[in-house]
Write a protein that holds these residues in place. Structure first.
Motif, PDB file in Angstrom:
ATOM      1  N   MET A  71      -2.854   2.206  19.605  1.00  0.00           N
ATOM      2  CA  MET A  71      -3.345   2.933  18.536  1.00  0.00           C
ATOM      3  C   MET A  71      -3.945   2.474  17.241  1.00  0.00           C
ATOM      4  O   MET A  71      -3.994   2.908  16.258  1.00  0.00           O
ATOM      5  N   GLY A  72      -4.120   1.077  17.492  1.00  0.00           N
ATOM      6  CA  GLY A  72      -4.754   0.174  16.474  1.00  0.00           C
ATOM      7  C   GLY A  72      -3.692  -0.344  15.660  1.00  0.00           C
ATOM      8  O   GLY A  72      -2.462  -0.386  15.997  1.00  0.00           O
ATOM      9  N   LEU A 244       4.540   5.898   7.136  1.00  0.00           N
ATOM     10  CA  LEU A 244       3.447   5.327   7.880  1.00  0.00           C
ATOM     11  C   LEU A 244       2.332   6.263   7.356  1.00  0.00           C
ATOM     12  O   LEU A 244       0.887   5.608   7.231  1.00  0.00           O
ATOM     13  N   VAL A 245       2.116   7.456   7.364  1.00  0.00           N
ATOM     14  CA  VAL A 245       1.170   8.244   6.606  1.00  0.00           C
ATOM     15  C   VAL A 245       0.760   7.733   5.417  1.00  0.00           C
ATOM     16  O   VAL A 245      -0.502   7.631   5.074  1.00  0.00           O
ATOM     17  N   SER A 246       1.902   7.576   4.633  1.00  0.00           N
ATOM     18  CA  SER A 246       1.501   6.819   2.993  1.00  0.00           C
ATOM     19  C   SER A 246       0.681   5.704   3.020  1.00  0.00           C
ATOM     20  O   SER A 246      -0.275   5.497   2.096  1.00  0.00           O
ATOM     21  N   ALA A 253     -10.688   7.119   4.803  1.00  0.00           N
ATOM     22  CA  ALA A 253     -12.250   7.279   5.040  1.00  0.00           C
ATOM     23  C   ALA A 253     -12.753   6.313   6.050  1.00  0.00           C
ATOM     24  O   ALA A 253     -13.782   6.463   6.634  1.00  0.00           O
ATOM     25  N   THR A 254     -12.139   5.191   6.297  1.00  0.00           N
ATOM     26  CA  THR A 254     -12.747   4.070   7.039  1.00  0.00           C
ATOM     27  C   THR A 254     -11.866   3.743   8.333  1.00  0.00           C
ATOM     28  O   THR A 254     -12.000   3.754   9.380  1.00  0.00           O
ATOM     29  N   ASP A 255     -10.539   3.614   7.856  1.00  0.00           N
ATOM     30  CA  ASP A 255      -9.535   3.113   8.990  1.00  0.00           C
ATOM     31  C   ASP A 255      -8.492   4.604   8.850  1.00  0.00           C
ATOM     32  O   ASP A 255      -7.391   4.480   8.698  1.00  0.00           O
ATOM     33  N   PHE A 260      -3.520   8.929  10.805  1.00  0.00           N
ATOM     34  CA  PHE A 260      -3.718  10.175  11.755  1.00  0.00           C
ATOM     35  C   PHE A 260      -2.575  10.192  12.816  1.00  0.00           C
ATOM     36  O   PHE A 260      -2.083  11.197  13.042  1.00  0.00           O
ATOM     37  N   PHE A 261      -2.124   8.855  13.341  1.00  0.00           N
ATOM     38  CA  PHE A 261      -1.311   8.927  14.591  1.00  0.00           C
ATOM     39  C   PHE A 261       0.156   9.355  14.006  1.00  0.00           C
ATOM     40  O   PHE A 261       0.739  10.246  14.915  1.00  0.00           O
TER      41      PHE A 261
END
Length: 291
Positions: A71-72, A244-246, A253-255, A260-261
């Motif tokens: 998931m990066g 994690l969302v924060s 816009a880029t990463d 998202f996950f």
């Protein structure tokens, strides 16, 4: 012999029983929420706390990344999947403990208020009105200013936000049960108030409490995520889903995968918990079963 075998009624198969279960919500909850919460140490491919600057901001595997980080990674090179898996434990602990506090406090006050009525009933209902009108975020800010951000403060906020729903619903059920024949007969027989409450009334409102508690799981998860997103929940470096969302809001816009996950995990868990609560309500409510 053959005729007896043909005419013998057969019990329904496993598939017929399985169709009556909410398989998709249960599967999602197990895969995304419950199993990661208890087995994150064994499932996580990397340490969620140790940074790896050489692997920072790697995309997911299907967008040019590698299977080492499916998931990066975030801006410090920490594996997103590992942090989501470990964050499930804190989300589960906060929601379960907070709901338990709300159930115990709300059910107790609702039982006594609906049975005793009078001035105590009026007092409890006014406290319910105050609790529903007071924003949970305001309480969280007050607790963060007084005792700092901690796991305990988040549990207190969740319990404070949920107890009023249980108190109001249980009180309404008790007001109806108090006028029922079996309760009045128990009063005439000389049973104590404690015995009437916990032997006759409480078992009849248990289904309502269970269904309402299941429906509150989504609210508890969203509240915990909101507090962590605003920085007044469980402090860093604990990898809660809201945090994690924060972490990815400056890179959306880029990463995009950083936010998202974890956001997808919150969405799937809350949606599945609500669907499971709706199914449980239909199964435990006799009126819904007749429909």
């Amino acid at each position: 012999m053959a005729d007896s075998m043909i005419n013998t009624p057969q019990s329904p198969g496993l598939w017929a029983k399985a169709r009556n279960l909410p398989l998709i919500p249960l599967a999602v909850l197990l895969i995304v929420f419950i199993i990661p919460a208890f087995f994150a140490e064994y499932l996580a491919p990397h340490d969620p706390y140790v940074p790896n600057l050489r692997a920072r901001l790697q995309p997911p595997v299907f967008f040019g990344g590698t299977w080492e980080f499916p998931m990066g990674t975030d801006r410090l090179g920490r594996d997103i999947l590992s942090r989501i898996l470990h964050g499930a434990w804190y989300v589960l602990a906060v929601s379960m403990i907070g709901i338990t506090v709300g159930v115990v406090v709300g059910t107790t006050l609702g039982l006594v208020a609906g049975y005793a009525r009078g001035w105590f009933d009026g007092l409890v209902m006014r406290l319910v009105d105050i609790s529903l009108a007071l924003p949970a975020m305001l309480l969280a800010l007050a607790l963060a200013a007084s005792m700092g951000t901690s796991f305990l403060s988040v549990v207190i906020v969740v319990g404070f936000a949920l107890w009023a729903y249980f108190a109001r619903q249980v009180r309404a059920e008790v007001l109806l049960l108090r006028r029922s024949d079996f309760v009045e007969r128990s009063m005439v027989a000389g049973s104590s108030h404690t015995r009437i409450l916990f032997r006759h009334i409480l078992p009849n409102v248990t289904n309502t409490i269970v269904v309402l508690a299941t429906l509150q799981v989504g609210i508890a998860i969203m509240l915990d995520a909101s507090l962590s997103f605003l920085g007044i929940g469980i402090p860093r470096p604990t990898p809660t889903w809201g945090l994690l969302v924060s972490d990815g809001r400056d890179f959306i816009a880029t990463d995009w995968w950083i936010s998202f996950f974890p956001g997808l995990a919150i969405l799937l868990t809350v949606l599945s918990a609500n669907m499971l609560g709706d199914w449980l309500r239909d199964k435990l409510d006799p009126r819904q079963r007749q429909v």
